[in-house]
Design a protein around this motif. Structure first.
Motif, PDB file in Angstrom:
ATOM      1  N   GLY A  72       5.650  -5.203  10.564  1.00  0.00           N
ATOM      2  CA  GLY A  72       5.307  -3.756  10.510  1.00  0.00           C
ATOM      3  C   GLY A  72       4.438  -3.427  11.876  1.00  0.00           C
ATOM      4  O   GLY A  72       3.766  -4.466  12.255  1.00  0.00           O
ATOM      5  N   VAL A  73       4.341  -2.363  12.266  1.00  0.00           N
ATOM      6  CA  VAL A  73       3.441  -1.960  13.225  1.00  0.00           C
ATOM      7  C   VAL A  73       1.878  -2.075  12.561  1.00  0.00           C
ATOM      8  O   VAL A  73       1.028  -2.675  13.397  1.00  0.00           O
ATOM      9  N   ASN A  74       1.863  -1.955  11.365  1.00  0.00           N
ATOM     10  CA  ASN A  74       0.642  -2.278  10.796  1.00  0.00           C
ATOM     11  C   ASN A  74       0.680  -2.966   9.610  1.00  0.00           C
ATOM     12  O   ASN A  74       1.064  -2.695   8.414  1.00  0.00           O
ATOM     13  N   PRO A  75       0.472  -4.232   9.710  1.00  0.00           N
ATOM     14  CA  PRO A  75       0.937  -5.145   8.570  1.00  0.00           C
ATOM     15  C   PRO A  75      -0.028  -5.050   7.460  1.00  0.00           C
ATOM     16  O   PRO A  75       0.093  -5.578   6.220  1.00  0.00           O
ATOM     17  N   ASN A  76      -1.420  -4.498   7.636  1.00  0.00           N
ATOM     18  CA  ASN A  76      -2.137  -4.114   6.687  1.00  0.00           C
ATOM     19  C   ASN A  76      -1.926  -2.888   5.753  1.00  0.00           C
ATOM     20  O   ASN A  76      -2.785  -2.415   5.062  1.00  0.00           O
ATOM     21  N   LEU A  77      -0.691  -2.073   6.348  1.00  0.00           N
ATOM     22  CA  LEU A  77      -0.668  -1.009   5.590  1.00  0.00           C
ATOM     23  C   LEU A  77      -0.854  -0.853   4.174  1.00  0.00           C
ATOM     24  O   LEU A  77      -0.040  -1.720   3.512  1.00  0.00           O
ATOM     25  N   PRO A  78      -1.602  -0.218   3.422  1.00  0.00           N
ATOM     26  CA  PRO A  78      -1.654  -0.184   2.004  1.00  0.00           C
ATOM     27  C   PRO A  78      -0.303   0.207   1.255  1.00  0.00           C
ATOM     28  O   PRO A  78       0.051   1.089   1.844  1.00  0.00           O
ATOM     29  N   ILE A  79      -0.047  -0.403   0.259  1.00  0.00           N
ATOM     30  CA  ILE A  79       1.061  -0.130  -0.452  1.00  0.00           C
ATOM     31  C   ILE A  79       0.813  -0.144  -1.876  1.00  0.00           C
ATOM     32  O   ILE A  79       0.235  -1.066  -2.304  1.00  0.00           O
ATOM     33  N   ILE A  80       1.215   0.805  -2.512  1.00  0.00           N
ATOM     34  CA  ILE A  80       1.301   0.782  -4.002  1.00  0.00           C
ATOM     35  C   ILE A  80       2.592   0.835  -4.473  1.00  0.00           C
ATOM     36  O   ILE A  80       3.336   1.544  -3.762  1.00  0.00           O
ATOM     37  N   MET A  81       2.910  -0.026  -5.275  1.00  0.00           N
ATOM     38  CA  MET A  81       4.327  -0.244  -5.830  1.00  0.00           C
ATOM     39  C   MET A  81       4.721   0.324  -7.069  1.00  0.00           C
ATOM     40  O   MET A  81       3.686   0.229  -7.961  1.00  0.00           O
ATOM     41  N   LEU A  82       5.652   1.232  -7.184  1.00  0.00           N
ATOM     42  CA  LEU A  82       6.055   1.817  -8.297  1.00  0.00           C
ATOM     43  C   LEU A  82       7.132   0.947  -8.959  1.00  0.00           C
ATOM     44  O   LEU A  82       8.213   0.810  -8.550  1.00  0.00           O
TER      45      LEU A  82
END
Lengths: 228, 228
Positions: A72-82
């Motif tokens: 990704g453009v920002n591999p540190n993009l915070p992700i919350i999984m549902l």
DNA sequence: GAAGAGTGTCACATAACTGTCGCGGCCTTC
DNA sequence: GAAGGCCGCGACAGTTATGTGACACTCTTC
């Protein structure tokens, strides 16, 4: 600037609820109804936070997570999984893939909002750096650039992901199958030998006067990046 | 004591492959061709790890999983579920039922072996390390490298496996037949003397100024790695 | 819609590895 | 100390794995 939150969720009941609540918390919000759309939208404008349904049409949430982390453009993009039901191993897998947090449906809205705030507030100590240097090779995932001894190197998308993956695990040998699974994606059927061709192209691109081949072939096992 | 792995899989092509690879990794392996058999065998001797096909004749994998978790002798028995590719909802259900990990078919053998190691290590720490050092020889199975006194040593695939096997049991003497069974695989027919040749090649590769031969020949019995 | 870039496969050349032989030396056993 | 089993090792021909140029397609881009 308001934080931009992308919600990838196919059930409109859920996404509407999120939209409403997130807007009330004063975030910029966008909704993607399937995985493909989500990927496109991420590409268009990198969100500050991704709320990601585990199961999504077309491209699964976990796959999106993996791709974001890998390329990704920002591999540190915070992700919350549902995800649908809470199960310890689900959680493990989700977090394993690189999700920052994990919420089971049905969820308490206030709790989710709290987690959103928490994640956005947190500065994630770079598990995945924006730039990695191994030996004389440097890769910058944010700028999507590669250089060797300072000289810029152009790579195609596949070669970039391949190198990126190698750089994350220098020295480690990967079989063609592993590479196909992670770099190409587990849902594509491609000949194992294709890996050879791309490794060859990567080598060619990285080739340089006096420089030795940074990729090691391990016969009957696979390839590895020279650790140095 | 070797870890005991039970493979419940009805396609013999797959189970044979697993048998071969698991034995090579030096596990005790048994195969159950259907669900009923699997349950019986679990009852007979509790495995340390269960590799479970999702779809099994008579009693499905998921059912087995459930029963083991609910009523088994060891409800914490680690389970790795094997499923056909792309059945996302299966995965969920699998993990839901309590599998520790899942792998989609067709799978990369090395990856599966890595997961097996990972799961077993949780149970028995200190099992099958990624790196082993015996005397002045070091082997790194992840990077697929061998060194003696720090100097890199190149080995062909067979010599690598051979050394790997020796390193796991330093000092122990193996007959040519044992080595053929485990290093080559029980399904290939190769002359016993061939082992000699490969041991010779391994010796030659490991040979080093001032260093003594790390492999001991036990006349009319076999070979062993010097334990130190 | 033409040019260019990027992909996945193939075919073929080449390099690396394998399994067997056979000879000769060493060790054991009478 | 001679016979015979056991083992080390160089040689070799057969296999197998890998490197690579060519090619047909698909997507973008302008």
């Amino acid at each position: 600037m308001k934080p931009y939150v992308l919600v990838a969720e196919d059930e409109s009941a859920v996404s509407e609820l999120l939209l409403y609540n997130l807007k009330r918390e004063d975030y910029d919000v966008a909704i993607a109804a399937d995985g493909e759309e989500a990927l496109m939208m991420i590409d268009e404008r990198t969100p500050d936070l991704l709320l990601l349904d585990w199961m999504l049409p077309k491209v699964s949430g976990i796959e999106i997570c993996r791709r974001v982390r890998a390329t990704g453009v920002n591999p540190n993009l915070p992700i919350i999984m549902l995800t649908a039901r809470g199960e310890e191993s689900d959680r493990i897998r989700g977090l394993d893939t690189g999700a920052d947090d994990y919420v089971t449906k049905p969820f308490s809205t206030t709790e989710l909002m709290a987690r959103v705030r928490a994640v956005l507030r947190r500065i994630r100590p770079g598990l995945k750096e924006d730039r990695i240097t191994v030996g004389d090779i440097e890769i910058d995932r944010v700028a999507h650039r590669v250089s060797r001894n300072g000289a810029d190197i152009h790579l195609g998308p596949t070669e970039f992901r391949l190198l990126d993956y190698f750089m994350q695990h220098p020295g480690r040998v990967f079989s063609r199958e592993q590479l196909l699974d992670t770099v190409w994606g587990s849902d594509v059927y491609v000949e194992a030998r294709t890996v050879d061709v791309h490794v060859g192209r990567l080598r060619k691109a990285l080739r340089q006067e006096g420089g030795e081949d940074p990729i090691r072939t391990v016969r009957s096992a696979g390839y590895a990046l020279r650790a140095d």
